[in-house]
Scaffold this motif. Structure first.
Motif, short mmCIF file in Angstrom:
data_model
loop_
_atom_site.label_atom_id
_atom_site.label_comp_id
_atom_site.label_asym_id
_atom_site.label_seq_id
_atom_site.Cartn_x
_atom_site.Cartn_y
_atom_site.Cartn_z
N MET A 32 -4.26 48.87 -21.50
CA MET A 32 -4.34 48.42 -20.11
C MET A 32 -3.27 49.17 -19.32
O MET A 32 -3.38 50.36 -19.14
CB MET A 32 -4.15 46.91 -20.07
CG MET A 32 -4.34 46.32 -18.73
SD MET A 32 -6.05 46.24 -18.28
CE MET A 32 -5.95 45.02 -17.03
N ILE A 33 -2.22 48.50 -18.90
CA ILE A 33 -1.16 49.14 -18.12
C ILE A 33 -0.15 49.77 -19.07
O ILE A 33 0.31 49.14 -20.01
CB ILE A 33 -0.45 48.11 -17.23
CG1 ILE A 33 -1.43 47.53 -16.22
CG2 ILE A 33 0.73 48.74 -16.52
CD1 ILE A 33 -0.85 46.41 -15.41
N GLN A 34 0.16 51.02 -18.82
CA GLN A 34 1.15 51.73 -19.64
C GLN A 34 2.54 51.57 -19.05
O GLN A 34 3.50 51.34 -19.78
CB GLN A 34 0.77 53.21 -19.71
CG GLN A 34 1.73 54.06 -20.46
CD GLN A 34 1.23 55.47 -20.58
OE1 GLN A 34 0.06 55.69 -20.86
NE2 GLN A 34 2.09 56.43 -20.33
N HIS A 50 8.14 49.84 -18.84
CA HIS A 50 7.19 50.52 -19.70
C HIS A 50 6.72 49.57 -20.79
O HIS A 50 7.49 48.77 -21.30
CB HIS A 50 7.83 51.76 -20.34
CG HIS A 50 8.37 52.72 -19.34
ND1 HIS A 50 7.56 53.54 -18.59
CD2 HIS A 50 9.63 52.96 -18.92
CE1 HIS A 50 8.31 54.27 -17.77
NE2 HIS A 50 9.57 53.92 -17.94
N PHE A 51 5.45 49.70 -21.15
CA PHE A 51 4.86 48.87 -22.19
C PHE A 51 4.40 49.76 -23.33
O PHE A 51 4.14 50.94 -23.15
CB PHE A 51 3.66 48.09 -21.63
CG PHE A 51 4.02 47.31 -20.39
CD1 PHE A 51 4.69 46.11 -20.48
CD2 PHE A 51 3.71 47.79 -19.14
CE1 PHE A 51 5.04 45.40 -19.35
CE2 PHE A 51 4.04 47.09 -18.00
CZ PHE A 51 4.71 45.89 -18.10
N ARG A 52 4.32 49.22 -24.53
CA ARG A 52 3.84 49.93 -25.72
C ARG A 52 4.76 51.05 -26.19
O ARG A 52 4.34 51.92 -26.92
CB ARG A 52 2.46 50.52 -25.50
CG ARG A 52 1.41 49.53 -25.25
CD ARG A 52 0.07 50.23 -25.20
NE ARG A 52 -0.89 49.30 -24.71
CZ ARG A 52 -1.09 49.05 -23.44
NH1 ARG A 52 -0.43 49.70 -22.53
NH2 ARG A 52 -1.96 48.15 -23.07
N ALA A 104 0.87 50.94 -10.88
CA ALA A 104 0.53 50.69 -12.28
C ALA A 104 -0.02 52.00 -12.83
O ALA A 104 -0.93 52.60 -12.25
CB ALA A 104 -0.50 49.59 -12.40
N ILE A 105 0.53 52.46 -13.95
CA ILE A 105 0.12 53.71 -14.56
C ILE A 105 -0.72 53.37 -15.79
O ILE A 105 -0.28 52.61 -16.66
CB ILE A 105 1.33 54.57 -14.98
CG1 ILE A 105 2.37 54.65 -13.86
CG2 ILE A 105 0.88 55.94 -15.44
CD1 ILE A 105 1.91 55.27 -12.59
N CYS A 106 -1.92 53.96 -15.87
CA CYS A 106 -2.82 53.73 -17.00
C CYS A 106 -3.21 55.08 -17.58
O CYS A 106 -3.44 56.04 -16.83
CB CYS A 106 -4.07 52.99 -16.56
SG CYS A 106 -3.72 51.43 -15.75
N GLN A 107 -3.31 55.14 -18.89
CA GLN A 107 -3.69 56.40 -19.53
C GLN A 107 -5.20 56.49 -19.70
O GLN A 107 -5.76 57.57 -19.67
CB GLN A 107 -3.01 56.54 -20.87
CG GLN A 107 -3.02 57.95 -21.40
CD GLN A 107 -2.04 58.12 -22.55
OE1 GLN A 107 -1.57 57.16 -23.13
NE2 GLN A 107 -1.73 59.35 -22.87
N ASN A 108 -5.87 55.35 -19.86
CA ASN A 108 -7.32 55.30 -20.00
C ASN A 108 -7.93 54.74 -18.73
O ASN A 108 -7.25 54.12 -17.92
CB ASN A 108 -7.72 54.41 -21.19
CG ASN A 108 -7.22 54.96 -22.49
OD1 ASN A 108 -7.11 56.15 -22.67
ND2 ASN A 108 -6.90 54.07 -23.41
#
Length: 173
Positions: A32-34, A50-52, A104-108
């Motif tokens: 979801m949100i990176q 940052h998440f993950r 919000a930054i998302c990679q997918n």
């Protein structure tokens, strides 16, 4: 109200609170949100989360600022696609409220309406907590802001986004 989610193994039905029965099945393990950024009216990064374990470069915020905010001829684009040297294609989903930019930054590719709703919830919660969520209020209460982010998002997914449960967990300043 019953909610349905399918397990990965065996195709057995399990009931959880994640997926309503009458909506299409969402792949729950998809990212979801990176990263999440909160920018001041001048483009300074006020909050960065940052998440993950994946750290998004701050140059993404600079690209957003140059493409959207600095160029007055471009209308506010809620979704922007940028290319990062380390992470490839990134999607910036953004709103501007009270002079602050929420990114919000998302990679997918994810549902932009879900992210936009979440960003508006952030802005509403910040307004409830700080009455006027400007740059000085965010800087003066950065620990409360990080606590709110910690409770509102878990591993990039929305968790607790309602005002009353958050006020029960985190006391407003």
């Amino acid at each position: 109200m019953r909610f349905l989610c399918f397990s990965r193994g065996g195709g057995k039905r399990k009931y959880f609170r994640h997926q309503p029965v009458n909506t299409p099945l969402v792949v729950l393990w998809q990212e979801m949100i990176q990263s999440l950024f909160l920018l001041s009216p001048t483009g300074e990064v006020l909050i960065e989360r940052h998440f993950r374990g994946v750290v998004t470069e701050r140059s993404v915020c600079d690209e957003y600022w140059l493409k959207v905010v600095s160029d007055s001829s471009i209308a506010q684009a809620p979704v922007l696609q940028v290319t990062s040297e380390q992470q490839g294609t990134l999607y910036i989903i953004s709103i501007r409220r009270d002079g602050l930019s929420y990114l919000a930054i998302c990679q997918n590719e994810v549902s932009p309406l879900l992210i936009l709703e979440l960003l508006h919830r952030f802005a509403n919660i910040f307004r409830d907590y700080f009455s006027i969520p400007d740059e000085t209020a965010i800087k003066d209460n950065f620990s409360v802001v990080y606590q709110l982010l910690e409770e509102m998002i878990d591993y990039g997914w929305p968790l607790t986004v309602e005002e009353n449960p958050l006020k029960a967990m985190i006391r407003p300043p």
